[in-house]
Motif scaffolding. Structure first.
Motif, PDB file in Angstrom:
ATOM      1  N   VAL A   1       0.836  -1.212   0.000  1.00  0.00           N
ATOM      2  CA  VAL A   1       0.000   0.000   0.000  1.00  0.00           C
ATOM      3  C   VAL A   1       0.868   1.258   0.000  1.00  0.00           C
ATOM      4  N   ILE A   2       0.476   2.221  -0.792  1.00  0.00           N
ATOM      5  CA  ILE A   2       1.042   3.569  -0.660  1.00  0.00           C
ATOM      6  C   ILE A   2      -0.103   4.504  -0.282  1.00  0.00           C
ATOM      7  N   ILE A   3       0.151   5.313   0.723  1.00  0.00           N
ATOM      8  CA  ILE A   3      -0.844   6.284   1.171  1.00  0.00           C
ATOM      9  C   ILE A   3      -0.372   7.661   0.721  1.00  0.00           C
ATOM     10  N   VAL A   4      -1.219   8.371   0.017  1.00  0.00           N
ATOM     11  CA  VAL A   4      -0.854   9.714  -0.451  1.00  0.00           C
ATOM     12  C   VAL A   4      -1.439  10.725   0.530  1.00  0.00           C
ATOM     13  N   GLY A   5      -0.580  11.426   1.259  1.00  0.00           N
ATOM     14  CA  GLY A   5      -1.032  12.463   2.199  1.00  0.00           C
ATOM     15  C   GLY A   5      -0.843  12.029   3.643  1.00  0.00           C
TER      16      GLY A   5
ATOM     17  N   ASN B   1      -1.407   3.310 -14.317  1.00  0.00           N
ATOM     18  CA  ASN B   1      -1.864   1.913 -14.227  1.00  0.00           C
ATOM     19  C   ASN B   1      -2.713   1.644 -12.983  1.00  0.00           C
ATOM     20  N   TRP B   2      -3.504   2.621 -12.578  1.00  0.00           N
ATOM     21  CA  TRP B   2      -4.345   2.400 -11.404  1.00  0.00           C
ATOM     22  C   TRP B   2      -5.421   1.343 -11.674  1.00  0.00           C
ATOM     23  N   ASP B   3      -5.599   1.011 -12.965  1.00  0.00           N
ATOM     24  CA  ASP B   3      -6.584  -0.002 -13.332  1.00  0.00           C
ATOM     25  C   ASP B   3      -5.949  -1.388 -13.467  1.00  0.00           C
ATOM     26  N   ARG B   4      -4.647  -1.496 -13.155  1.00  0.00           N
ATOM     27  CA  ARG B   4      -3.969  -2.804 -13.244  1.00  0.00           C
ATOM     28  C   ARG B   4      -3.566  -3.296 -11.857  1.00  0.00           C
ATOM     29  N   ASP B   5      -2.912  -4.462 -11.816  1.00  0.00           N
ATOM     30  CA  ASP B   5      -2.557  -5.055 -10.517  1.00  0.00           C
ATOM     31  C   ASP B   5      -1.504  -4.245  -9.775  1.00  0.00           C
ATOM     32  N   ILE B   6      -0.554  -3.717 -10.528  1.00  0.00           N
ATOM     33  CA  ILE B   6       0.529  -2.947  -9.900  1.00  0.00           C
ATOM     34  C   ILE B   6       0.447  -1.494 -10.382  1.00  0.00           C
ATOM     35  N   VAL B   7       0.348  -0.596  -9.410  1.00  0.00           N
ATOM     36  CA  VAL B   7       0.197   0.827  -9.738  1.00  0.00           C
ATOM     37  C   VAL B   7       1.555   1.496  -9.596  1.00  0.00           C
ATOM     38  N   GLU B   8       1.830   2.423 -10.516  1.00  0.00           N
ATOM     39  CA  GLU B   8       3.117   3.129 -10.446  1.00  0.00           C
ATOM     40  C   GLU B   8       2.886   4.592 -10.086  1.00  0.00           C
ATOM     41  N   LEU B   9       3.651   5.070  -9.126  1.00  0.00           N
ATOM     42  CA  LEU B   9       3.536   6.472  -8.722  1.00  0.00           C
ATOM     43  C   LEU B   9       4.820   7.208  -9.069  1.00  0.00           C
ATOM     44  N   GLU B  10       4.649   8.347  -9.698  1.00  0.00           N
ATOM     45  CA  GLU B  10       5.816   9.189  -9.939  1.00  0.00           C
ATOM     46  C   GLU B  10       5.786  10.313  -8.916  1.00  0.00           C
ATOM     47  N   THR B  11       6.846  10.444  -8.157  1.00  0.00           N
ATOM     48  CA  THR B  11       6.880  11.467  -7.111  1.00  0.00           C
ATOM     49  C   THR B  11       8.062  12.402  -7.355  1.00  0.00           C
ATOM     50  N   THR B  12       8.124  13.448  -6.561  1.00  0.00           N
ATOM     51  CA  THR B  12       9.255  14.374  -6.688  1.00  0.00           C
ATOM     52  C   THR B  12      10.550  13.718  -6.212  1.00  0.00           C
ATOM     53  N   LYS B  13      10.443  12.521  -5.622  1.00  0.00           N
ATOM     54  CA  LYS B  13      11.652  11.822  -5.156  1.00  0.00           C
ATOM     55  C   LYS B  13      11.882  10.510  -5.898  1.00  0.00           C
ATOM     56  N   GLY B  14      11.180  10.302  -6.991  1.00  0.00           N
ATOM     57  CA  GLY B  14      11.403   9.070  -7.757  1.00  0.00           C
ATOM     58  C   GLY B  14      10.127   8.250  -7.915  1.00  0.00           C
ATOM     59  N   ARG B  15      10.300   7.054  -8.509  1.00  0.00           N
ATOM     60  CA  ARG B  15       9.143   6.205  -8.796  1.00  0.00           C
ATOM     61  C   ARG B  15       8.947   5.146  -7.713  1.00  0.00           C
ATOM     62  N   LEU B  16       7.693   4.810  -7.452  1.00  0.00           N
ATOM     63  CA  LEU B  16       7.364   3.769  -6.478  1.00  0.00           C
ATOM     64  C   LEU B  16       6.249   2.922  -7.074  1.00  0.00           C
TER      65      LEU B  16
ATOM     66  N   ALA C   1       3.076  -0.045  -6.054  1.00  0.00           N
ATOM     67  CA  ALA C   1       2.294  -0.660  -4.965  1.00  0.00           C
ATOM     68  C   ALA C   1       1.061  -1.357  -5.528  1.00  0.00           C
ATOM     69  N   ARG C   2       0.523  -2.256  -4.707  1.00  0.00           N
ATOM     70  CA  ARG C   2      -0.684  -2.985  -5.123  1.00  0.00           C
ATOM     71  C   ARG C   2      -1.951  -2.165  -4.902  1.00  0.00           C
ATOM     72  N   ARG C   3      -1.938  -1.344  -3.888  1.00  0.00           N
ATOM     73  CA  ARG C   3      -3.123  -0.551  -3.529  1.00  0.00           C
ATOM     74  C   ARG C   3      -2.698   0.862  -3.148  1.00  0.00           C
ATOM     75  N   ILE C   4      -3.526   1.833  -3.451  1.00  0.00           N
ATOM     76  CA  ILE C   4      -3.211   3.224  -3.118  1.00  0.00           C
ATOM     77  C   ILE C   4      -4.366   3.809  -2.304  1.00  0.00           C
ATOM     78  N   ILE C   5      -4.032   4.429  -1.188  1.00  0.00           N
ATOM     79  CA  ILE C   5      -5.048   5.180  -0.419  1.00  0.00           C
ATOM     80  C   ILE C   5      -4.800   6.658  -0.688  1.00  0.00           C
ATOM     81  N   MET C   6      -5.798   7.308  -1.251  1.00  0.00           N
ATOM     82  CA  MET C   6      -5.679   8.732  -1.611  1.00  0.00           C
ATOM     83  C   MET C   6      -6.263   9.556  -0.464  1.00  0.00           C
TER      84      MET C   6
END
Ligand SMILES: Cc1cc2nc3c(=O)[nH]c(=O)nc-3n(C[C@H](O)[C@H](O)[C@H](O)COP(=O)(O)OP(=O)(O)OC[C@H]3O[C@@H](n4cnc5c(N)ncnc54)[C@H](O)[C@@H]3O)c2cc1C
Length: 486
Positions: A46-50, A273-288, A290-295
């Motif tokens: 999980v990645i939590i944004v915020g 790719n939020w509609d796929r199994d693995i989601v990719e996040l681009e951040t100001t510190k690089g790419r990450l 995760a399987r699930r994202i909490i916004m």
């Protein structure tokens, strides 16, 4: 802008984490430390944004459920979002953002107990001053809000028919939603002091004038609060209770527990790719990944993030229409001691016009120093720190007949409208939005994205309590989804 000290003693460690190289390392929950830096990000659960109260509560619940494969990404260099402590001399605090809780706000009260953060009641008994133009009147207050008994009865009776979690199912929902609070009050022939009180209450409670907020929305708030006094008053209401150490201490304590899992200074720029199994996040510190994202952020802030594929039309339209302006400005004026109590004043001034909306005592629980906080009218108060200080000290001195107000020991000013990562304090829902089909998109998951943040709280949404509830719900739903996939 003033000199804000946002964090407690852990600031050095957290600043270090925010400093780039360490932040990339910090994401690893299992020890594969420099994966991010090497461009081969480890896949987290999980990645939590915020890292506001919602995001931190979600993270804490994941942690307590035994999942340690997560990270919390926070754009700012501090945690807390819309809760923020001004640090005053002598180790005291005054809150620039959310500060009070009241009856019925059980989620945040439980959280405070778990974190061993004590609470105390605001001081509201005593004489307060109401001013309009150059006129003013002093009267005894017991912390309740005076409006005509018949008007309060009508508001409470109507609110009882508006289920806060499904306001669109209320009788006459559409009609009430088409109407602003101002239009409803006009139909009831409300004028004079009652109208003035409602105008001030509206600015403080929904963050906008009575002409901009849907009557149905206001009724849904009255419904979750349990009536007018419970929403608007200090005594027995949502403005009754404060946290020892200031409200940001809750966020700080959760972040301290989570340690390196919270990455500061890490703004999420794109989610792919939020509609796929693995989601990719681009951040100001690089790419990450995760399987699930909490916004865990407010809907309009999601507009700053580039989603690929694009979010569904309804979600995008909701984000576009969600109120996104934060005209709220708060000040803190510190004195050697709360001398206003000597004269029988409670420190409160309500003003119908000019820079001041509402000033109130915000001294620490033992009153070692005196603090008057104030909600201010942006545009009426000078953006220049010294000029604003002079404007307000004169106003306080004149209103409460005491020149000691002219010589504060400290002054802080915080304009939330200038913040990059907070577009609104609360959400003054405009007429028509609540009954629109777009509302279904507020917490409807999109692929691997779970929407959180106080706006999705269901009860006490817009408040710290709603944020905590939304974080708990998001963690539970995310854990269930992960378990279903395992
Ligand atoms: C002036 C003021 C007075 C208030 N008074 C009260 C009160 O007395 N009582 C009460 O209960 N509530 C009050 N509130 C409301 C309360 O503070 C909020 O409801 C609550 O703190 C919201 O928490 P949250 O976690 O949902 O959102 P936020 O606190 O907004 O947290 C969202 C976080 O996401 C981060 N973020 C945003 N975009 C990104 C991105 N792209 N990448 C990474 N991070 C990002 C933000 O920096 C922020 O830290 C007040 C608010 C204000 C501003």
């Amino acid at each position: 802008m003033n000199n804000l000290s946002a964090r407690g003693p852990a600031i050095d460690r957290r600043s270090l984490l925010a400093s780039g190289a360490l932040a990339a390392v910090a994401v690893s929950a299992t020890g594969a430390t420099d994966a991010v830096a090497q461009g081969d990000p480890e896949i987290l659960d999980v990645i939590i944004v915020g890292a506001g109260l919602a995001g931190l509560t979600a993270a804490r619940d994941l942690d307590r459920a035994g999942n340690n494969s997560f990270a919390v990404l926070e754009a700012r260099d501090r945690v807390g979002g819309r809760v923020l402590n001004h640090r005053l001399a002598g180790g005291h605090f005054s809150e620039a953002g959310g500060q009070w809780i009241g009856p019925g706000q059980t989620a945040i009260a439980d959280l405070a107990r778990e974190l061993e953060v004590e609470t105390f009641d605001s001081i509201y008994d005593g004489r307060m001053v109401f001013r309009w133009g150059s006129d003013r009147v002093a009267f005894e207050s017991d912390g309740s809000i005076e409006i005509e008994a018949g008007l309060m009865k009508r508001l409470d009776a109507l609110a009882a028919q508006v289920p806060h979690d499904r306001p669109w199912t209320a009788p006459n929902a559409r009609e009430l939603d088409r109407m602003s609070i101002a239009q409803w009050l006009a139909r009831q022939n409300v004028g004079g002091l009652d109208l003035l009180t409602m105008k001030i209450a509206s600015v403080l409670t929904v963050g906008s004038g009575i002409g901009n907020c849907s009557m149905l929305y206001y009724l849904s708030m009255l419904n979750f609060a349990g009536g007018f006094q419970r929403l608007e008053a200090q005594k027995g209401g949502a403005q009754q209770t404060r946290f020892v150490g200031g409200s940001q201490v809750l966020a700080d304590k959760m972040a301290d527990e989570l340690g390196a899992k919270v990455q500061l200074g890490t703004a999420v720029k794109a989610i792919r790719n939020w509609d796929r199994d693995i989601v990719e996040l681009e951040t100001t510190k690089g790419r990450l990944r995760a399987r699930r994202i909490i916004m865990a952020l407010s809907p309009p802030l999601c507009r700053k993030i580039a989603f690929a594929p694009a979010l569904p039309d309804a979600r995008r339209a909701l984000q576009d229409r969600w109120p996104a302006h934060a005209p709220m400005c708060k000040s803190a004026m510190a004195y050697k001691r709360p001398f206003w109590f000597d004269e029988g004043y409670n420190g409160q001034i309500l003003s119908a016009d000019g820079p001041l909306i509402w000033a109130y005592d915000n001294s620490p629980p033992q009153q070692e120093i005196g603090v008057i906080n104030a909600f201010l009218r942006v545009g009426e108060v000078s953006p220049d720190h010294e000029t604003a200080k002079r404007q307000l000290t004169r106003l306080f001195a004149e209103s409460l007949d005491d020149d000691r107000f002219l010589v504060p020991t400290e002054f802080h000013l915080h304009d939330w409208g200038q913040e990059e990562w907070s577009v609104s304090c609360v959400s003054p829902m405009p007429p028509g939005l609540l009954t629109s089909p777009l509302m279904a998109a507020l917490d409807e998951p999109c692929g691997r994205l779970c929407w959180s943040g106080t706006e999705t709280g269901g009860i006490w949404n817009g408040y710290m309590d709603g944020a905590v509830r939304s974080g708990r719900k998001a963690a539970l739903e995310t854990l269930q989804a992960l378990r279903a996939e395992a």
